[in-house]
Design a protein around this motif. Sequence first.
Motif, PDB file in Angstrom:
ATOM      1  N   THR A   1       0.794  -1.224   0.000  1.00 45.36           N
ATOM      2  CA  THR A   1       0.000   0.000   0.000  1.00 45.36           C
ATOM      3  C   THR A   1       0.825   1.272   0.000  1.00 45.36           C
TER       4      THR A   1
ATOM      5  N   PHE B   1       0.133   3.898  -2.558  1.00 42.66           N
ATOM      6  CA  PHE B   1      -1.140   4.608  -2.402  1.00 42.66           C
ATOM      7  C   PHE B   1      -1.013   5.691  -1.341  1.00 42.66           C
TER       8      PHE B   1
ATOM      9  N   VAL C   1      -1.558   9.767  -1.490  1.00 40.44           N
ATOM     10  CA  VAL C   1      -2.335  10.616  -0.590  1.00 40.44           C
ATOM     11  C   VAL C   1      -1.529  11.847  -0.192  1.00 40.44           C
TER      12      VAL C   1
ATOM     13  N   PHE D   1     -12.004  10.266   1.558  1.00 40.41           N
ATOM     14  CA  PHE D   1     -11.811  10.026   0.119  1.00 40.41           C
ATOM     15  C   PHE D   1     -12.190  11.267  -0.681  1.00 40.41           C
TER      16      PHE D   1
ATOM     17  N   LEU E   1      -9.770  14.164  -0.625  1.00 41.73           N
ATOM     18  CA  LEU E   1      -8.571  13.903  -1.423  1.00 41.73           C
ATOM     19  C   LEU E   1      -8.883  13.900  -2.917  1.00 41.73           C
TER      20      LEU E   1
ATOM     21  N   THR F   1      -9.874   7.456  -6.578  1.00 39.61           N
ATOM     22  CA  THR F   1     -10.814   6.693  -5.749  1.00 39.61           C
ATOM     23  C   THR F   1     -10.475   5.202  -5.813  1.00 39.61           C
TER      24      THR F   1
ATOM     25  N   LEU G   1      -7.391   4.667  -3.574  1.00 40.04           N
ATOM     26  CA  LEU G   1      -7.725   4.768  -2.150  1.00 40.04           C
ATOM     27  C   LEU G   1      -8.488   3.535  -1.692  1.00 40.04           C
TER      28      LEU G   1
END
Lengths: 301, 304
Positions: free
Chosen positions: A279, A282, A286, B92, B95, B108, B111
Amino acid sequence: MGLPLDAVLAQAMLGLTQGAFYAVLSLGLAVIFGLLNIINFAHGALYMLGAFLALIGLNQLGGWIGAPDFQINFWAALVLAPLLVGLFGILIERTMLSRLYKFDHLYGLLLTFGVALVLQGFFTNYYNVNGTPYPGTPASLRGIVNLGFMYFPKYRLFALAASLVVCFITWYVIERTKLGAYLRAGTEKPELVQAFGINVPLMITLTYGFGVALAGLAGVLAAPIYSVGPLMGANVIITVFAVVVIGGMGSILGSILTGLALGMVEGITKVVYPPAANTVIFFVMVIILLVRPAGLFGREV
Amino acid sequence: MNRIAWITVIVLGLLAPFAVYPVLMMELLCFALFACAFNLLLGYSGLLSFGHAAFFGGAAYICGYAVTAWHLGPLQGILIGTAFAGGLGLVFGVLAIRRQGIYFAMITLALAQIIFFLCLKMPFTGGEDGLQGVPRGMLFGFIDLNKPLNMYYTVFAIFMICFWLIWRAVNSPFGQVLSAIRENEARAISLGYSVERIKLLAFVLSATLAGTAGATKSIVFQTASLTDVSWHTSGEVILMTLVGGMGTLLGPVVGAFTIVGLQHELSSIGSWVTVIIGLTFIVCVLVFRRGMVGELTRLWKRSF
């Protein structure tokens, strides 16, 4: 922290090979996005198709055509599989995608998602979901090589070098040749390029074919490292999407560098904090969205 | 929808368990609600989320865990699952709304993949097996949900409340502004609407209701599985909305019934289902973009 430095370095190098695949895949996505304005969801499935073509050429093709000794070896597959994947892409573009340009770009994403499902479902029926090893690594690329600071599998070094060469050629063609200038102009103002007598629809078709051929090539290169399985594409494409969000698709060089860097980040995470290895990219995404929403090399506001 | 349509829907829903196997009917309603929630975003706001499974499946896990480990009642479980999905939707949304169009879909999706891996790795989620043996329990402490009809009418009530909520939202000034943003975002901005906040609100609402659907499903089927949080589920809900007709109120319901029904009919042919789902996607995108309800409405309008 008592982390052995050489272990970190080793994983970083291994990650770099993975990063090279990310780079080739995100480069293909960026090239396609530039001209067609769609995100090719089938990219992962076509990467898988490339790997499967190499596997089939080696193991099964001979049997099918009644000459059991006939094999497409790795080197031939490295050329043939991307060509076939490219042709398949051209078929998709001509028969389906080209009908959607006048509609919302999201339909292109949905269509290619459908194509991805069809390919994945098809191969799931005939092959082991957990993957089949590709036994055709050439003898000259087996074994390990001493890099001075560590021992590294020869094949991975080759895959890394081959990916970098392909990336460089793509960058050179797009940024430094006349053909590339047409492409870049087509990205900005297709109507105007058309008015200069350049066949833009043909250019779009060939671009799509080239973009997915890159995915096919990455698939062949990946086959000897990871086993060939129907889910390999789905697993990699979502990560590549994150790579693309992080890098932004405005810059060819940016896509390549982002892919390589994130592969290394992923590799290092495998030693530093293994549970997050799947992860970490990801999470990087972010962070990038929070501090630089347009992406590292992005141009959109 | 006028009064006759509402009454028809309610009567059909009340009679359905006598004609259709109740468990199938409950599954249909859960996915119908999921698709309606998704449609609020895609159909009415023009935002394509590729990560709605995170809300659906995430709420299923939280609800399943709450009723199993904390011995909460089913309604509290569903509410906690729903609240979780709403909170997750806010994160979500904040972001993803930073980027437009195609990037929005990719963000999306990425995430949602974090949530997928969390569900795989966290100590309380049961790993590959997911949560099993979630008790249905007693609604309000005295209605035994282990009886199929009690369970069915609870699901139907939840569905109708949420469906009504969506109908209200779409037909409110808020819904009008959403359509305005979908049609012409620049103009909506110039008219003084804070577009990002309205989009975020739509996103959170959609995520919350998707969570209600997922949490309810975990009570009905007494499980929460990795399939619920996987990108396949995110793709399926898009297909349901597309097949039924995006931007129509009943479309997602029709679409969910079609796709779930299709999967039941085809369950014997293994992974060819994936191929058929993919082909359906391709056909819908190429020639059937209005969906079933959309096409019917168009024919209806044309013939009168």
